[in-house]
Design a protein around this motif. Structure first.
Motif, PDB file in Angstrom:
ATOM      1  N   GLN A 120       0.877  -1.209   0.077  1.00 46.57           N
ATOM      2  CA  GLN A 120      -0.106   0.089  -0.115  1.00 46.57           C
ATOM      3  C   GLN A 120       0.980   1.141  -0.003  1.00 46.57           C
ATOM      4  OE1 GLN A 120      -3.324   0.126  -0.537  1.00 46.57           O
ATOM      5  NE2 GLN A 120      -3.296  -2.184  -0.460  1.00 46.57           N
ATOM      6  N   LEU A 121       1.731   1.142   0.833  1.00 47.99           N
ATOM      7  CA  LEU A 121       2.850   2.597   0.842  1.00 47.99           C
ATOM      8  C   LEU A 121       3.423   2.723  -0.397  1.00 47.99           C
ATOM      9  CD1 LEU A 121       4.086   4.155   3.669  1.00 47.99           C
ATOM     10  CD2 LEU A 121       5.941   3.156   2.224  1.00 47.99           C
ATOM     11  N   ILE A 122       4.099   1.747  -0.735  1.00 45.59           N
ATOM     12  CA  ILE A 122       4.920   2.047  -2.036  1.00 45.59           C
ATOM     13  C   ILE A 122       4.053   2.067  -3.391  1.00 45.59           C
ATOM     14  CG2 ILE A 122       5.202  -0.398  -2.951  1.00 45.59           C
ATOM     15  CD1 ILE A 122       7.733   2.297  -3.172  1.00 45.59           C
ATOM     16  N   SER A 123       2.836   1.726  -3.449  1.00 47.18           N
ATOM     17  CA  SER A 123       1.977   2.131  -4.545  1.00 47.18           C
ATOM     18  C   SER A 123       1.585   3.666  -4.391  1.00 47.18           C
ATOM     19  CB  SER A 123       0.611   1.324  -4.448  1.00 47.18           C
ATOM     20  OG  SER A 123       0.997  -0.243  -4.601  1.00 47.18           O
ATOM     21  N   GLN A 124       1.209   4.103  -3.193  1.00 52.04           N
ATOM     22  CA  GLN A 124       1.008   5.591  -3.148  1.00 52.04           C
ATOM     23  C   GLN A 124       2.030   6.343  -3.454  1.00 52.04           C
ATOM     24  OE1 GLN A 124      -2.127   6.985  -2.952  1.00 52.04           O
ATOM     25  NE2 GLN A 124      -0.832   8.748  -3.449  1.00 52.04           N
ATOM     26  N   ALA A 125       3.260   5.804  -2.800  1.00 47.37           N
ATOM     27  CA  ALA A 125       4.426   6.719  -2.867  1.00 47.37           C
ATOM     28  C   ALA A 125       4.886   6.751  -4.215  1.00 47.37           C
ATOM     29  CB  ALA A 125       5.799   6.018  -1.810  1.00 47.37           C
ATOM     30  N   ASP A 166       3.100   9.290  -6.195  1.00 49.33           N
ATOM     31  CA  ASP A 166       3.537  10.672  -5.906  1.00 49.33           C
ATOM     32  C   ASP A 166       4.786  10.979  -6.435  1.00 49.33           C
ATOM     33  OD1 ASP A 166       1.038  11.146  -4.554  1.00 49.33           O
ATOM     34  OD2 ASP A 166       1.768  11.041  -2.604  1.00 49.33           O
ATOM     35  N   HIS A 167       5.854   9.860  -6.520  1.00 52.61           N
ATOM     36  CA  HIS A 167       7.009  10.019  -6.961  1.00 52.61           C
ATOM     37  C   HIS A 167       7.187  10.275  -8.515  1.00 52.61           C
ATOM     38  CE1 HIS A 167      11.408   8.697  -7.371  1.00 52.61           C
ATOM     39  NE2 HIS A 167      10.902   8.222  -8.511  1.00 52.61           N
ATOM     40  N   VAL A 168       6.229   9.775  -9.252  1.00 48.74           N
ATOM     41  CA  VAL A 168       6.116   9.709 -10.683  1.00 48.74           C
ATOM     42  C   VAL A 168       5.219  11.358 -11.061  1.00 48.74           C
ATOM     43  CG1 VAL A 168       5.005   9.048 -12.847  1.00 48.74           C
ATOM     44  CG2 VAL A 168       6.228   7.259 -11.422  1.00 48.74           C
TER      45      VAL A 168
END
Length: 161
Positions: A120-125, A128-130
């Protein structure tokens, strides 16, 4: 005229025979890199992640379900020492973002897997990163972005086989 132009102008006056074109390219690349790193780092901080931790989580995510790799596979993609990778994995495990899974057939072998919380965290991060990357490059037209990526790819290929 930017600061790099001023520096090049000073070199031209002091050493007119000096080829300062590479200096101007490197100077701008280094300054640009600092700005980009600061902006991207601020995104990662919102998720309590360092760049290296983000990279590990993103590597696991892009590996596809079940989002699991061996530490050596992670080391190969991140170009880290095993000690540095162990340190990152320890921190990510303490945050409950990854878990180490021991092999049933070889007790010495382990895999690292995203937890549900890590997924969940890396999917959202990543979203935002992209988005931040898109904003940072938006000063260039799509054609300029394509041209820049081709030039960088060509230059980079001179360093790697």
């Amino acid at each position: 005229m930017d600061i790099i132009d001023q520096i090049i102008s000073q070199w031209a006056a002091e050493k007119p025979d000096l080829n300062t074109l590479p200096m101007s390219i490197f100077g701008r690349l280094l300054r640009l890199t600092k700005h980009l790193e600061q902006e991207i780092s601020s995104i990662h901080k919102q998720y309590d992640l360092k760049l290296g931790e983000f990279d590990v989580l993103a590597t696991l995510l892009r590996s596809g379900a079940p989002y699991q790799l061996t530490p050596s596979a992670l080391i190969d993609t991140a170009m880290l020492t095993s000690g540095a990778m162990t340190n990152r994995l320890d921190k990510l495990e303490q945050k409950n973002l990854v878990t180490r899974i021991h092999s049933h057939t070889d007790r010495r072998s382990i895999s690292v897997q995203l937890t549900d919380q890590g997924y969940q965290l890396i999917s959202q991060a990543l979203t935002d990163h992209v988005r931040a990357q898109e904003e940072l490059i938006s000063a260039l037209t799509p054609a300029e972005q394509q041209e820049l990526t081709a030039l960088l790819k060509s230059w980079l290929s001179s360093f790697t086989p």
